[in-house]
Design a protein around this motif. Structure first.
Motif, PDB file in Angstrom:
ATOM      1  N   GLY A   1       0.842  -1.190   0.000  1.00 23.84           N
ATOM      2  CA  GLY A   1       0.000   0.000   0.000  1.00 23.84           C
ATOM      3  C   GLY A   1       0.875   1.236   0.000  1.00 23.84           C
ATOM      4  O   GLY A   1       2.104   1.145   0.114  1.00 23.84           O
ATOM      5  N   VAL A   2       0.242   2.398  -0.135  1.00 15.96           N
ATOM      6  CA  VAL A   2       0.981   3.663  -0.165  1.00 15.96           C
ATOM      7  C   VAL A   2       0.259   4.721   0.662  1.00 15.96           C
ATOM      8  O   VAL A   2      -0.949   4.637   0.881  1.00 15.96           O
ATOM      9  CB  VAL A   2       1.176   4.195  -1.612  1.00 15.96           C
ATOM     10  CG1 VAL A   2       1.964   3.213  -2.455  1.00 15.96           C
ATOM     11  CG2 VAL A   2      -0.148   4.551  -2.273  1.00 15.96           C
ATOM     12  N   LYS A   3       1.035   5.727   1.079  1.00 15.92           N
ATOM     13  CA  LYS A   3       0.480   6.944   1.665  1.00 15.92           C
ATOM     14  C   LYS A   3       1.099   8.103   0.904  1.00 15.92           C
ATOM     15  O   LYS A   3       2.328   8.180   0.762  1.00 15.92           O
ATOM     16  CB  LYS A   3       0.809   7.070   3.150  1.00 15.92           C
ATOM     17  CG  LYS A   3       0.275   8.361   3.740  1.00 15.92           C
ATOM     18  CD  LYS A   3       0.580   8.496   5.213  1.00 15.92           C
ATOM     19  CE  LYS A   3      -0.001   9.810   5.727  1.00 15.92           C
ATOM     20  NZ  LYS A   3       0.302   9.986   7.145  1.00 15.92           N
ATOM     21  N   ALA A   4       0.249   9.004   0.399  1.00 13.39           N
ATOM     22  CA  ALA A   4       0.730  10.171  -0.333  1.00 13.39           C
ATOM     23  C   ALA A   4       1.195  11.231   0.666  1.00 13.39           C
ATOM     24  O   ALA A   4       0.382  11.796   1.394  1.00 13.39           O
ATOM     25  CB  ALA A   4      -0.367  10.727  -1.234  1.00 13.39           C
ATOM     26  N   LEU A   5       2.492  11.490   0.707  1.00 13.13           N
ATOM     27  CA  LEU A   5       3.045  12.499   1.602  1.00 13.13           C
ATOM     28  C   LEU A   5       2.844  13.896   1.032  1.00 13.13           C
ATOM     29  O   LEU A   5       2.972  14.882   1.754  1.00 13.13           O
ATOM     30  CB  LEU A   5       4.518  12.215   1.864  1.00 13.13           C
ATOM     31  CG  LEU A   5       4.788  10.829   2.470  1.00 13.13           C
ATOM     32  CD1 LEU A   5       6.281  10.584   2.593  1.00 13.13           C
ATOM     33  CD2 LEU A   5       4.080  10.667   3.803  1.00 13.13           C
ATOM     34  N   GLU A   6       2.550  13.949  -0.249  1.00 10.39           N
ATOM     35  CA  GLU A   6       2.125  15.162  -0.949  1.00 10.39           C
ATOM     36  C   GLU A   6       1.281  14.702  -2.127  1.00 10.39           C
ATOM     37  O   GLU A   6       1.240  13.514  -2.438  1.00 10.39           O
ATOM     38  CB  GLU A   6       3.318  16.009  -1.397  1.00 10.39           C
ATOM     39  CG  GLU A   6       4.339  15.287  -2.222  1.00 10.39           C
ATOM     40  CD  GLU A   6       5.615  16.094  -2.431  1.00 10.39           C
ATOM     41  OE1 GLU A   6       5.979  16.285  -3.607  1.00 10.39           O
ATOM     42  OE2 GLU A   6       6.226  16.525  -1.453  1.00 10.39           O
ATOM     43  N   LYS A   7       0.580  15.633  -2.747  1.00 10.03           N
ATOM     44  CA  LYS A   7      -0.242  15.269  -3.902  1.00 10.03           C
ATOM     45  C   LYS A   7       0.639  14.576  -4.931  1.00 10.03           C
ATOM     46  O   LYS A   7       1.774  15.017  -5.175  1.00 10.03           O
ATOM     47  CB  LYS A   7      -0.882  16.519  -4.504  1.00 10.03           C
ATOM     48  CG  LYS A   7      -1.795  16.235  -5.665  1.00 10.03           C
ATOM     49  CD  LYS A   7      -2.456  17.502  -6.177  1.00 10.03           C
ATOM     50  CE  LYS A   7      -3.350  17.159  -7.356  1.00 10.03           C
ATOM     51  NZ  LYS A   7      -4.109  18.333  -7.788  1.00 10.03           N
ATOM     52  N   GLY A   8       0.121  13.495  -5.525  1.00  2.49           N
ATOM     53  CA  GLY A   8       0.967  12.775  -6.462  1.00  2.49           C
ATOM     54  C   GLY A   8       0.231  11.828  -7.376  1.00  2.49           C
ATOM     55  O   GLY A   8      -0.985  11.627  -7.256  1.00  2.49           O
ATOM     56  N   ARG A   9       1.015  11.251  -8.293  1.00  8.12           N
ATOM     57  CA  ARG A   9       0.497  10.287  -9.263  1.00  8.12           C
ATOM     58  C   ARG A   9       1.456   9.114  -9.383  1.00  8.12           C
ATOM     59  O   ARG A   9       2.676   9.298  -9.418  1.00  8.12           O
ATOM     60  CB  ARG A   9       0.342  10.924 -10.649  1.00  8.12           C
ATOM     61  CG  ARG A   9      -0.728  11.978 -10.748  1.00  8.12           C
ATOM     62  CD  ARG A   9      -0.855  12.581 -12.154  1.00  8.12           C
ATOM     63  NE  ARG A   9       0.372  13.241 -12.570  1.00  8.12           N
ATOM     64  CZ  ARG A   9       1.163  12.854 -13.577  1.00  8.12           C
ATOM     65  NH1 ARG A   9       0.854  11.805 -14.304  1.00  8.12           N
ATOM     66  NH2 ARG A   9       2.259  13.521 -13.873  1.00  8.12           N
ATOM     67  N   LEU A  10       0.890   7.922  -9.462  1.00  3.50           N
ATOM     68  CA  LEU A  10       1.636   6.700  -9.737  1.00  3.50           C
ATOM     69  C   LEU A  10       1.209   6.167 -11.093  1.00  3.50           C
ATOM     70  O   LEU A  10       0.027   6.249 -11.453  1.00  3.50           O
ATOM     71  CB  LEU A  10       1.337   5.617  -8.693  1.00  3.50           C
ATOM     72  CG  LEU A  10       1.658   5.930  -7.239  1.00  3.50           C
ATOM     73  CD1 LEU A  10       1.213   4.764  -6.361  1.00  3.50           C
ATOM     74  CD2 LEU A  10       3.137   6.197  -7.063  1.00  3.50           C
ATOM     75  N   VAL A  11       2.139   5.612 -11.836  1.00  5.60           N
ATOM     76  CA  VAL A  11       1.820   4.892 -13.062  1.00  5.60           C
ATOM     77  C   VAL A  11       2.214   3.445 -12.801  1.00  5.60           C
ATOM     78  O   VAL A  11       3.396   3.131 -12.600  1.00  5.60           O
ATOM     79  CB  VAL A  11       2.554   5.470 -14.286  1.00  5.60           C
ATOM     80  CG1 VAL A  11       2.227   4.657 -15.528  1.00  5.60           C
ATOM     81  CG2 VAL A  11       2.171   6.938 -14.490  1.00  5.60           C
ATOM     82  N   ASP A  12       1.206   2.574 -12.755  1.00  8.13           N
ATOM     83  CA  ASP A  12       1.403   1.165 -12.424  1.00  8.13           C
ATOM     84  C   ASP A  12       1.211   0.286 -13.646  1.00  8.13           C
ATOM     85  O   ASP A  12       0.310   0.525 -14.456  1.00  8.13           O
ATOM     86  CB  ASP A  12       0.383   0.721 -11.367  1.00  8.13           C
ATOM     87  CG  ASP A  12       0.563   1.410 -10.023  1.00  8.13           C
ATOM     88  OD1 ASP A  12       1.571   2.116  -9.841  1.00  8.13           O
ATOM     89  OD2 ASP A  12      -0.315   1.229  -9.172  1.00  8.13           O
TER      90      ASP A  12
END
Length: 113
Positions: free
Chosen positions: A90-101
């Motif tokens: 899992g992940v937690k966004a520490l700032e606004k962001g985008r992942l490409v999976d």
């Protein structure tokens, strides 16, 4: 010729909400491989989960705390991670962001939203 879509332009595909309150859009897919963009607001959580698909992820924007199999690391724009089949992650966004999976095979549960 093939019936598989081979190209996509940025923003062409619609965002859909995810069960954990974030958003995703399937960019392209074949039965064997899928590319998906995920969007997160600061503080958003990608809940811990597992699936049989192998996942490789690229951080396109932002900074994330990424947890895989109980091990956490902070990664930022340009960082990558891979999740072998079946591992809890899992992940937690520490700032606004985008992942490409990318997923192999394709996530059928992401199609038809």
């Amino acid at each position: 010729m093939t019936d598989i879509k081979l190209f996509s332009t940025y923003g062409e595909n619609p965002w859909t909400p995810t069960p954990d309150g974030n958003q995703r859009r399937v960019l392209l897919h074949t039965p064997e491989l899928m590319l998906v963009e995920f969007g997160f607001e600061k503080g958003a959580i990608g809940a811990l989960h597992s699936h049989p698909h192998v996942q490789a992820s690229f951080i396109a924007e932002g900074r994330f705390e990424v947890t895989i199999d109980g091990v956490s690391q902070t990664l930022e724009k340009g960082g990558t991670f891979i999740v072998p089949s079946g591992l809890v992650h899992g992940v937690k966004a520490l700032e606004k962001g985008r992942l490409v999976d990318s997923f192999t095979p394709a996530r059928q549960d992401f199609l038809g939203d």
